[in-house]
Design a protein around this motif. Structure first.
Motif, PDB file in Angstrom:
ATOM      1  N   UNK A   1       0.841  -1.191   0.000  1.00 39.61           N
ATOM      2  CA  UNK A   1       0.000   0.000   0.000  1.00 39.61           C
ATOM      3  C   UNK A   1       0.881   1.247   0.000  1.00 39.61           C
ATOM      4  N   UNK A   2       0.676   2.125  -0.983  1.00 40.55           N
ATOM      5  CA  UNK A   2       1.429   3.375  -1.063  1.00 40.55           C
ATOM      6  C   UNK A   2       0.626   4.486  -0.415  1.00 40.55           C
ATOM      7  N   UNK A   3       1.179   5.113   0.619  1.00 42.13           N
ATOM      8  CA  UNK A   3       0.479   6.196   1.303  1.00 42.13           C
ATOM      9  C   UNK A   3       0.845   7.539   0.669  1.00 42.13           C
ATOM     10  N   UNK A   4      -0.169   8.401   0.536  1.00 45.18           N
ATOM     11  CA  UNK A   4       0.011   9.650  -0.201  1.00 45.18           C
ATOM     12  C   UNK A   4      -0.535  10.833   0.595  1.00 45.18           C
ATOM     13  N   UNK A   5       0.211  11.929   0.588  1.00 46.99           N
ATOM     14  CA  UNK A   5      -0.241  13.202   1.121  1.00 46.99           C
ATOM     15  C   UNK A   5      -0.536  14.117  -0.058  1.00 46.99           C
ATOM     16  N   UNK A   6      -1.748  14.658  -0.126  1.00 46.62           N
ATOM     17  CA  UNK A   6      -2.172  15.507  -1.243  1.00 46.62           C
ATOM     18  C   UNK A   6      -2.057  16.970  -0.822  1.00 46.62           C
ATOM     19  N   UNK A   7      -1.262  17.744  -1.573  1.00 41.62           N
ATOM     20  CA  UNK A   7      -1.029  19.151  -1.234  1.00 41.62           C
ATOM     21  C   UNK A   7      -1.396  20.038  -2.421  1.00 41.62           C
ATOM     22  N   UNK A   8      -2.398  20.875  -2.243  1.00 44.72           N
ATOM     23  CA  UNK A   8      -2.815  21.824  -3.281  1.00 44.72           C
ATOM     24  C   UNK A   8      -3.666  22.886  -2.600  1.00 44.72           C
ATOM     25  N   UNK A  19     -10.225  11.623  -4.180  1.00 45.50           N
ATOM     26  CA  UNK A  19     -11.241  10.671  -4.644  1.00 45.50           C
ATOM     27  C   UNK A  19     -10.635   9.657  -5.600  1.00 45.50           C
ATOM     28  N   UNK A  20      -9.788  10.128  -6.505  1.00 42.77           N
ATOM     29  CA  UNK A  20      -9.147   9.232  -7.471  1.00 42.77           C
ATOM     30  C   UNK A  20      -8.267   8.210  -6.765  1.00 42.77           C
ATOM     31  N   UNK A  21      -7.452   8.665  -5.840  1.00 42.91           N
ATOM     32  CA  UNK A  21      -6.535   7.768  -5.147  1.00 42.91           C
ATOM     33  C   UNK A  21      -7.269   6.800  -4.223  1.00 42.91           C
ATOM     34  N   UNK A  22      -8.332   7.280  -3.592  1.00 39.96           N
ATOM     35  CA  UNK A  22      -9.109   6.422  -2.693  1.00 39.96           C
ATOM     36  C   UNK A  22      -9.764   5.276  -3.453  1.00 39.96           C
ATOM     37  N   UNK A  23     -10.172   5.554  -4.690  1.00 42.26           N
ATOM     38  CA  UNK A  23     -10.835   4.535  -5.499  1.00 42.26           C
ATOM     39  C   UNK A  23      -9.854   3.565  -6.149  1.00 42.26           C
ATOM     40  N   UNK A  24      -8.582   3.939  -6.200  1.00 46.90           N
ATOM     41  CA  UNK A  24      -7.587   3.103  -6.872  1.00 46.90           C
ATOM     42  C   UNK A  24      -6.986   2.099  -5.898  1.00 46.90           C
ATOM     43  N   UNK A  25      -6.893   0.840  -6.293  1.00 45.75           N
ATOM     44  CA  UNK A  25      -6.278  -0.162  -5.415  1.00 45.75           C
ATOM     45  C   UNK A  25      -4.795   0.117  -5.210  1.00 45.75           C
ATOM     46  N   UNK A  26      -4.322  -0.098  -3.999  1.00 40.77           N
ATOM     47  CA  UNK A  26      -2.902   0.046  -3.717  1.00 40.77           C
ATOM     48  C   UNK A  26      -2.480   1.418  -3.238  1.00 40.77           C
ATOM     49  N   UNK A  27      -3.445   2.348  -3.103  1.00 37.80           N
ATOM     50  CA  UNK A  27      -3.109   3.700  -2.657  1.00 37.80           C
ATOM     51  C   UNK A  27      -3.980   4.094  -1.472  1.00 37.80           C
ATOM     52  N   UNK A  28      -3.405   4.859  -0.566  1.00 37.37           N
ATOM     53  CA  UNK A  28      -4.152   5.362   0.582  1.00 37.37           C
ATOM     54  C   UNK A  28      -3.763   6.816   0.838  1.00 37.37           C
ATOM     55  N   UNK A  29      -4.757   7.703   0.830  1.00 35.46           N
ATOM     56  CA  UNK A  29      -4.513   9.112   1.142  1.00 35.46           C
ATOM     57  C   UNK A  29      -4.513   9.259   2.658  1.00 35.46           C
TER      58      UNK A  29
END
Length: 223
Positions: A1-8, A19-29
Motif C-alpha cells: 500500500x502506497x500512502x500519499x499526502x495531497x497538497x494543493x 477521490x481518485x486515489x481512494x478509489x484506486x487499489x494500492x493507494x491510501x490518502x
C-alpha cells in the motif's frame, strides 16, 4: 500500500485527487494540505510514502515545502512528486534543486498520475523523458550558477568514467532499463553506479543528479 499526502491550495483539486486515489487499489490518502507550511507538518505527522506537491500556494510555496521535507530528519524521507502546469511555473528547476523526486503535468490522465506515484514510490523513474528534456531545456540556462567551468568540472572529479556515463544518461531521461540496454549491463549494476554517484556528489535524489549533470556541463541543453 502506497500512502500519499495531497497538497494543493485549491479544495476542489485536493478533493478530486483524493477521490481518485481512494478509489484506486494500492493507494491510501493519509492527509491533505492547502499550503506549504501545513504540508511540512502533515509530512512529519503522517509519514507518507509520496507527497503530491503543488508549487504555487500561499504561506509557503511547494519549493520551500519540498526543501524542508527533503532536508528533515524523517526516515525514510517521503518522495515528492511535483504537480505543475509547467508552462506557467518558473519554480520547477528550483524544485529539482530542492530534491523533488518527480514531476507531473496537471493535465495528465488519471492512469498517468497513478503510474507516476507508483514509480516515484518505488524510487524508479522520476518523470517521463519528454518532460525531463522540456524542463531542463527551458530552465537550466536561466538558473545555472555562474561558477567557472573549471570549478564546475571539479565536482565530477570523484566519478569514474562509467559513473559519468550513467549520470549523463539519467540526465537525458533514461530509465534504469534504458541505461542498462545502452551500456549492456544489468539494471542492478545501473542502480549501483547511480548510488555511488549520489554518494560521491552528496545528493539526496535522482532529480538532483539531473541538475548536477547540466550544471557541470556533462550534458548540455538541446537547442
Amino acid at each position: 500500500m502506497t500512502t500519499v499526502l495531497v497538497v494543493d491550495d485549491q479544495p476542489l483539486v485536493r478533493a478530486g485527487l483524493t477521490a481518485l486515489l481512494t478509489a484506486a487499489p494500492g493507494f491510501e490518502v493519509v492527509g491533505e494540505a492547502g499550503d506549504g507550511v501545513r504540508a511540512v507538518e502533515c509530512a512529519r505527522e503522517k509519514r507518507p510514502d509520496v507527497v503530491l506537491m503543488d508549487i504555487r500556494m500561499p504561506v509557503a510555496d511547494g519549493v520551500t515545502a519540498t526543501r524542508l521535507i527533503v532536508g528533515s530528519d524523517l526516515e525514510p524521507l517521503p518522495r515528492i512528486l511535483i504537480l505543475t502546469t509547467f508552462d506557467l511555473d518558473e519554480y520547477v528547476y528550483e524544485a529539482l534543486q530542492a530534491g523533488a523526486s518527480g514531476f507531473l503535468l496537471k493535465e495528465a490522465e488519471p492512469a498517468s498520475l497513478l503510474a507516476a506515484i507508483g514509480a516515484v514510490a518505488a524510487g524508479d523513474m522520476l518523470f517521463a523523458p519528454t518532460v525531463t528534456r522540456r524542463l531542463i531545456d527551458a530552465f537550466v540556462d536561466r538558473y545555472r550558477p555562474p561558477a567557472p567551468a573549471a570549478e564546475q568540472a571539479l565536482r565530477l572529479e570523484p566519478l569514474t568514467t562509467r559513473e559519468r556515463e550513467v549520470l549523463s544518461l539519467v540526465a537525458t531521461g533514461g530509465t534504469n532499463g534504458d541505461i542498462a540496454r545502452r551500456l549492456m549491463i544489468t539494471e542492478g549494476t545501473v542502480k549501483t553506479h547511480l548510488s555511488r554517484v549520489m554518494a560521491k556528489l552528496d545528493l539526496t535524489s535522482r532529480a538532483q543528479a539531473v541538475v548536477v549533470a547540466y550544471e557541470t556541463g556533462l550534458v548540455t541543453a538541446a537547442r
